[in-house]
Design a protein around this motif. Structure first.
Motif, PDB file in Angstrom:
ATOM      1  N   GLN A   1       0.854  -1.186   0.000  1.00 32.18           N
ATOM      2  CA  GLN A   1       0.000   0.000   0.000  1.00 32.18           C
ATOM      3  C   GLN A   1       0.891   1.238   0.000  1.00 32.18           C
ATOM      4  O   GLN A   1       1.995   1.220   0.551  1.00 32.18           O
ATOM      5  CB  GLN A   1      -0.902   0.011   1.235  1.00 32.18           C
ATOM      6  CG  GLN A   1      -1.941  -1.074   1.229  1.00 32.18           C
ATOM      7  CD  GLN A   1      -2.876  -0.985   2.421  1.00 32.18           C
ATOM      8  OE1 GLN A   1      -2.806  -0.066   3.237  1.00 32.18           O
ATOM      9  NE2 GLN A   1      -3.766  -1.959   2.538  1.00 32.18           N
ATOM     10  N   THR A  57      -3.871  -7.756   5.869  1.00 31.37           N
ATOM     11  CA  THR A  57      -3.349  -6.523   5.269  1.00 31.37           C
ATOM     12  C   THR A  57      -1.945  -6.167   5.742  1.00 31.37           C
ATOM     13  O   THR A  57      -1.414  -5.133   5.344  1.00 31.37           O
ATOM     14  CB  THR A  57      -4.269  -5.322   5.577  1.00 31.37           C
ATOM     15  OG1 THR A  57      -4.368  -5.169   6.999  1.00 31.37           O
ATOM     16  CG2 THR A  57      -5.647  -5.499   4.966  1.00 31.37           C
ATOM     17  N   TYR A 102       2.237  -2.837   5.198  1.00 32.30           N
ATOM     18  CA  TYR A 102       0.825  -2.948   4.837  1.00 32.30           C
ATOM     19  C   TYR A 102       0.644  -3.217   3.347  1.00 32.30           C
ATOM     20  O   TYR A 102       1.345  -2.642   2.518  1.00 32.30           O
ATOM     21  CB  TYR A 102       0.070  -1.674   5.232  1.00 32.30           C
ATOM     22  CG  TYR A 102       0.057  -1.495   6.737  1.00 32.30           C
ATOM     23  CD1 TYR A 102      -0.866  -2.169   7.518  1.00 32.30           C
ATOM     24  CD2 TYR A 102       0.998  -0.681   7.366  1.00 32.30           C
ATOM     25  CE1 TYR A 102      -0.866  -2.025   8.891  1.00 32.30           C
ATOM     26  CE2 TYR A 102       1.005  -0.527   8.746  1.00 32.30           C
ATOM     27  CZ  TYR A 102       0.070  -1.209   9.498  1.00 32.30           C
ATOM     28  OH  TYR A 102       0.070  -1.077  10.861  1.00 32.30           O
ATOM     29  N   TYR A 161      -2.380  -4.602   0.129  1.00 33.07           N
ATOM     30  CA  TYR A 161      -3.689  -5.059  -0.333  1.00 33.07           C
ATOM     31  C   TYR A 161      -3.402  -6.286  -1.177  1.00 33.07           C
ATOM     32  O   TYR A 161      -2.250  -6.538  -1.556  1.00 33.07           O
ATOM     33  CB  TYR A 161      -4.462  -3.968  -1.084  1.00 33.07           C
ATOM     34  CG  TYR A 161      -3.880  -3.523  -2.402  1.00 33.07           C
ATOM     35  CD1 TYR A 161      -4.297  -4.105  -3.589  1.00 33.07           C
ATOM     36  CD2 TYR A 161      -2.929  -2.507  -2.462  1.00 33.07           C
ATOM     37  CE1 TYR A 161      -3.770  -3.689  -4.810  1.00 33.07           C
ATOM     38  CE2 TYR A 161      -2.401  -2.088  -3.665  1.00 33.07           C
ATOM     39  CZ  TYR A 161      -2.822  -2.682  -4.833  1.00 33.07           C
ATOM     40  OH  TYR A 161      -2.307  -2.282  -6.031  1.00 33.07           O
TER      41      TYR A 161
END
Length: 132
Positions: free
Chosen positions: A73, A101, A107, A109
């Motif tokens: 992310q 996640t 982090y 996706y």
């Protein structure tokens, strides 16, 4: 022209500065997926946990998630809360822990979306839930 060059430079710094790359879970996992002996899944909304030790079920679950791409992310600011936390155990080794996640403090996706796969697996798993 000057604004365009500044925008290109900013874009390049953003892409290079991140340092994270798209990976699958086997690329994050330091062990061998074929040697996982136990999986513990914690439901973050209830606090309940289900533990799987049946090798057939473990292999079915890992087969469903092993090709999912974890894509970094852009926003890497710390967050709180998670839907599911998953721990993979191998005899004699520290478990590999990740959420849907977050892997190794970064982090992501996922493509395809891992949420419905894990949610369906957890809800249909014929294992007694444990309180944490």
């Amino acid at each position: 022209m000057r604004n365009l060059m500044g925008l290109i430079l900013l874009l390049m710094l953003t892409l290079v500065g991140c340092g994270l790359e798209t990976k699958t879970l086997p690329e994050f996992y330091e062990g061998d997926f074929g040697h996982v002996t136990k999986i513990a899944i914690v439901d973050g909304s209830t606090g309940y946990k289900k533990t799987i030790t049946d090798h057939v079920v473990i292999n079915e679950f890992l087969a469903q998630i092993k090709e999912i791409k974890f894509i970094p992310q852009e926003n890497q600011e710390a967050r709180s809360g998670w839907r599911y936390s998953i721990n993979l155990f191998q005899d004699g080794k520290e478990p590999f822990q990740f959420t849907l996640t977050q892997v190794n403090d970064d982090y992501y996706y996922t493509e395809p979306d891992i949420h419905p796969i894990v949610d369906d697996f957890y809800k249909n798993l014929d294992v007694q839930e444990e309180n944490l």
